[in-house]
Design an enzyme around this catalytic site. Structure first.
Site, short mmCIF file in Angstrom:
data_model
loop_
_atom_site.label_atom_id
_atom_site.label_comp_id
_atom_site.label_asym_id
_atom_site.label_seq_id
_atom_site.Cartn_x
_atom_site.Cartn_y
_atom_site.Cartn_z
N ASP A 36 13.31 67.96 30.63
CA ASP A 36 12.59 68.96 29.82
C ASP A 36 13.10 70.37 30.06
O ASP A 36 12.80 71.29 29.29
CB ASP A 36 11.08 68.89 30.09
N ASP A 279 23.50 99.00 -10.75
CA ASP A 279 24.22 97.84 -10.23
C ASP A 279 23.27 96.67 -10.00
O ASP A 279 23.65 95.51 -10.07
CB ASP A 279 24.93 98.19 -8.92
N GLY A 414 26.81 93.47 -8.95
CA GLY A 414 26.54 93.62 -10.38
C GLY A 414 27.79 93.85 -11.19
O GLY A 414 28.09 93.12 -12.13
N LEU A 415 28.57 94.85 -10.83
CA LEU A 415 29.75 95.20 -11.60
C LEU A 415 30.74 94.04 -11.56
O LEU A 415 31.41 93.73 -12.55
CB LEU A 415 30.38 96.47 -11.02
#
Lengths: 507, 423
Positions: A36, A279, A414-415
């Protein structure tokens, strides 16, 4: 019996270790078999802790079972006290020791140690890690917290920050961020617990006007106790996201009686402007699937919808204790929550919903990778990558900045998305190109789904028209067109069908 | 060269036996390499959430594909008798076999909780074997922490395979190499044995569960790993004879290991020398580069895999390192007799563990490098001690001539790193 290939949460004694390891001056004596001790490496390797967790394991073996495992426990507890001299001790059993019923709490009492000994009853065969953490923190608070101290008239308000643990998702940085936020409001921090607190610090919890609950999963039970027993109110809002941070500021201000106007008037996060800048137009309506602990999943859903303009198509959690809250949040997005700790079910849900972004745990990161879907990690269970060297909170205004970057990073900018659409017919354009800032393999177009009945075949010219659609929406176009054809009983999909379907589904 | 004659050694040296907290894995951990090795086998742990959590934590990122191991997690309904644990196990196994029709062998692996509640997995294995025969064979072994330490899990797994091995007809002589090795290492050894004229050569475990090697009175076996006490006992029970040898680590160990088989097959000395010479030369050349760095440096072993004594022998004799304490979870005097004889006198051998006391000794010794588990490594580094993760010695191919340099490199790299960093 439950078949598990992978689990979101460890056993409850690992939750107790997260509390003990976060604190100072606490030692945990765990009645447990050899093996453990693997749990130590979670802290030393994943979190890169420079100290061993303050845990002593009795390491009993089969040959001890016929003999006196209780004596073994007593010896380990005595030695641990002598060696580590803690201010308080936790004693308990792991799953195997629970079965042999040695009663660590009762045994420890007979040792007459000169410090508070908190006995933990953590049912390993019913409960899990977060429950164990919450229960342990509650037991320690109950054992150590002094009465509420009346504050002098006109004194600066004080807050306790409750919930940050070892092995928590960005807890280290969230505490810094929330402390700064409270300072801007003119609220001092009384005690941060469990992270960095000693039992003596817990004794001072009553010297605060409000408890700030960062993670209900670990601090909810203790905060409810302090509210009930000592009359200290607790915050309900978790400040993840710009909106939630503003709500949190207003909530704290109301609870301690200060004016939040000036702080709320500051434009402290870049997220609102970044989301409004052109954007980000490409983020609009992106379909997002969210899975994590309840706190982070609920917060992510709100941010996704209100602060990035995504559509939440799936929301779920493995935290059954907070399933109700997640169900309510899901309802607000018009969907059904997925409450499960079976990652195969989560994988099925993601495959069926075909999101454009997955926000999940390390497991959803693997699932998303397999399915070729972008993914960002928002929640524990943690991985060594979730402890970055840099400052990287999730909470407060800086946390919102961090989250904006983290979520947008795996997506196409985005672009770039626009240019890909524009130049897709260029012979040099590699169809299936990945976002240029990501070096890894491109997202694969998911294979077409098998159609239940009456599959329509694609006419050659329709198929070639389909290929002119950018690859990242092509799968959706194919599915939509096929379901459109199926509903109308068409056997052949022509260019006409393709554009009829486009018109039908356009939003 | 014959290492067996060297030095007074540690054969009769006293051993410091300790008990207390053990900072070691349990035998379940062996599943992580065994499931890669036996490619059509599936390992189903019958245990608790802790077992499942251990496996995924120790296996780290092995969730890229669906792994060939899983845990049947016992819950309170099974314990309270509200459901019959055997029925539940049958249901889980049936679901698993439906999901993975490629499985040919299923191991039910016992854990601490299944041992304590006395769930009889051998009967379950018989019952399920009958049901799924002949498509799937179901076997069982215990990887529980109350009975096995780390690599003993492999011993228990291989021991479960021994009764399944077909009987070798007659007294045909064959060589069996026992203990999981990387395929690249197996292939290197196969080429060497072929050149020596030793054969046929088989491996346990085999790469496919259906192709278990035959065993009988003509079988001679070489242990490739030092932790296979029970497997060796059962093989001897089937008439096979163990060829005593040191383990194939380093040029010296590999030579002596190969020589044990060559002698049994009556290979003449000149031929043996000619066959092993190129590998020996490459190993020595590769070692020379690292030995310069390692020579004179002191090393301390925390107990982990039972590989500690062969590793210590290699590092001391072939790399010139100075041994301080060599800890091992379990010391098998008979299988390690050749190794112990080659260790320098005056070192501390320890068996078992009381981790806090051992840490005190380690801090007092201030070794140049400490071999320890992942739970101790970063805390010791933070105290200024250089460490080597022991688990890497189990997961990396380190046996044979061609890997001798890589093995030394595993110890050299942490020292090089510490020397380079200026922050």
């Amino acid at each position: 019996m439950e078949l598990a290939v992978w689990t979101y949460e460890g056993p409850p004694h690992v939750g107790a270790m997260r509390i003990a390891t976060a604190m100072e001056g606490v030692h945990y004596v765990l009645h447990a078999p050899q093996g453990d001790t693997y749990a130590d490496l979670l802290f030393t390797m994943i979190e890169r802790r420079a100290k061993r967790p303050p845990v002593t394991y009795t390491s009993f073996q089969a040959r001890d079972l016929g003999g006196d495992t209780a004596e073994l426990f007593m010896e380990a507890a005595r030695d641990a006290y002598a060696r580590f001299k803690p201010q308080a001790m936790l004693v308990g059993a792991s799953c195997t020791a629970e079965l042999i019923q040695d009663d660590p709490g009762g045994l420890a009492k007979t040792l007459g140690l000169p410090v508070p000994v908190v006995a933990l009853e953590l049912p390993s065969y019913q409960k899990k890690e977060n429950w164990g953490a919450a229960e342990t923190f509650y037991r320690l608070v109950r054992a150590c917290a002094g009465p509420r101290v009346a504050r002098a008239e006109g004194a600066r308000p004080r807050a306790n920050i409750l919930g940050p643990t070892a092995l928590g998702f960005r807890h280290r940085d969230d505490v810094v961020e929330v402390t700064r936020l409270l300072a801007r409001l003119g609220v001092d921090v009384n005690v941060v617990a469990p992270m960095g607190a000693t039992p003596a610090d817990l004794a001072r919890l009553g010297e605060a006007d409000v408890n700030v609950v960062l993670y209900p999963e670990t601090a909810g039970v203790a905060a409810a106790f302090l509210q009930r027993q000592h009359g200290i109110p607790a915050t309900k809002t978790v400040p993840i996201g710009v909106g939630a941070t503003r709500d949190f500021i207003a909530e704290v201000a109301a609870l301690v009686g200060v004016d939040a106007g000036a702080v709320l008037a500051e434009q402290a996060s870049r997220l609102p402007w970044y989301s409004r800048s052109v954007d980000s137009t490409y983020l609009t309506g992106k379909r997002v699937f969210i899975f994590g602990d309840a706190t982070h999943a609920i917060a992510a859903a709100r941010m996704a919808a209100e602060e990035l303009g995504f559509v939440v198509v799936g929301l779920g959690t493995y935290t059954r204790e907070y399933a109700r809250d997640v169900r309510e949040a899901a309802k607000a997005h018009g969907i059904e929550a997925l409450i499960t700790d079976d990652y195969l079910k989560v994988e099925e849900a993601i495959a069926a919903l075909r999101p454009e972004l997955v926000l999940g745990t390390q497991m959803e990161r693997h699932i998303a990778k397999r399915l070729g879907v972008p993914c960002a990690v928002i929640s524990a269970p943690v991985h060594v990558q979730d402890f970055p060297a840099r400052y990287s909170p999730q909470m407060g205004f800086e946390g919102a900045n961090v989250i904006f970057d983290t979520w947008v990073h795996p997506l196409m900018m985005g672009l770039e998305e626009h240019l890909l659409g524009m130049f897709r017919e260029d012979f040099e354009f590699a169809d299936g190109a990945a976002p240029s800032h990501l070096g890894h393999a491109p997202a694969r177009e998911a294979p077409p789904e098998p159609v239940a009945a009456g599959p329509a075949t694609w006419a050659a010219e329709a198929e070639s028209e389909l290929r002119k659609i950018p690859f990242f929406v092509r799968g959706k176009a194919r599915r939509n067109t096929e379901s459109f054809a199926r509903e109308r009983g068409l056997t052949t999909i022509t260019i006409e069908t393709l554009y009829d379907a486009k018109a039908h589904f356009s939003r | 060269m014959d290492g067996l004659a060297a030095g007074p050694g540690c054969g009769e040296a006293p051993v410091l036996r300790e008990r207390g907290q053990r900072e070691v894995f349990c035998g379940l951990t062996g599943i992580i390499w065994l499931h890669r090795k036996i490619q059509d086998a599936f390992f189903l742990v019958v245990g608790s959430r802790t077992c499942a959590h251990l496996l995924q934590s120790a296996a780290g990122v092995m969730i890229f594909a669906e792994p060939r191991f899983a845990t049947a997690i016992i819950d309170e309904r099974d314990l309270a008798g509200m459901s019959d644990a055997n029925d539940e196990l049958d249901r889980v196994v049936t679901r698993l076999i439906e999901r993975r029709p490629d499985i040919r062998m299923l191991f039910l692996v016992g854990s601490c909780p299944s041992e304590v509640i006395k769930l009889d997995l051998s009967r379950a294995a018989q019952r399920l074997s009958k049901r799924f025969s002949p498509a799937v064979r179901v076997l069982n072994y215990s990887g529980s922490g109350i009975e096995t330490t780390f690599t003993q899990g492999e011993d228990a797994c291989l021991a479960a395979l021994v009764p399944e091995m077909p009987a070798e007809p007659g007294s045909a002589r064959s060589l069996l190499v026992v203990g999981a090795l990387a395929e690249v290492v197996e292939d290197q050894f196969l080429r060497l044995f072929a050149a020596l004229g030793v054969g046929p050569v088989r491996f346990l475990p085999s790469r496919r569960a259906a192709e278990l090697p035959a065993v009988g009175p003509g079988t001679r076996f070489l242990l490739a790993q030092p932790f296979l006490a029970e497997t060796a006992r059962l093989l001897e029970g089937r008439g096979a004879q163990r060829l005593a040898a040191p383990f194939p680590l380093g040029a010296e160990g590999t030579t002596a290991w190969l020589r044990a088989a060559a002698r049994e097959w009556g290979v003449d000395g000149a031929k043996f020398d000619a066959v092993v010479a190129p590998g020996q030369a490459r190993a020595r050349a590769a070692l020379a580069q690292r030995a310069e760095l390692l020579a004179g440096k002191s090393i301390f072993f925390f107990p982990d895999s039972q590989l500690e004594i062969p590793l210590a022998r290699f590092l001391s004799r072939e790399c010139g390192m100075v041994l301080t304490e060599v800890g091992t979870p379990y010391l098998h005097r008979q299988h390690l007799a050749e190794e112990l004889a080659m260790l320098p006198a005056g070192i501390t051998l320890s068996e078992g563990q009381h981790v806090d006391r051992q840490l005190d000794r380690c801090r007092a010794a201030r070794p140049d490098i400490t071999v320890c588990g992942l739970g101790l490594a970063n805390p010791l580094e933070a105290e200024g001690l250089t460490t080597k993760w022991a688990i890497e010695l189990v997961f990396t191919p380190i046996q044979g001539f061609e890997q001798a340099g890589d093995l030394a490199e595993l110890f050299a790299r942490p020292l090089v790193r510490r020397a380079r960093l200026m922050v």
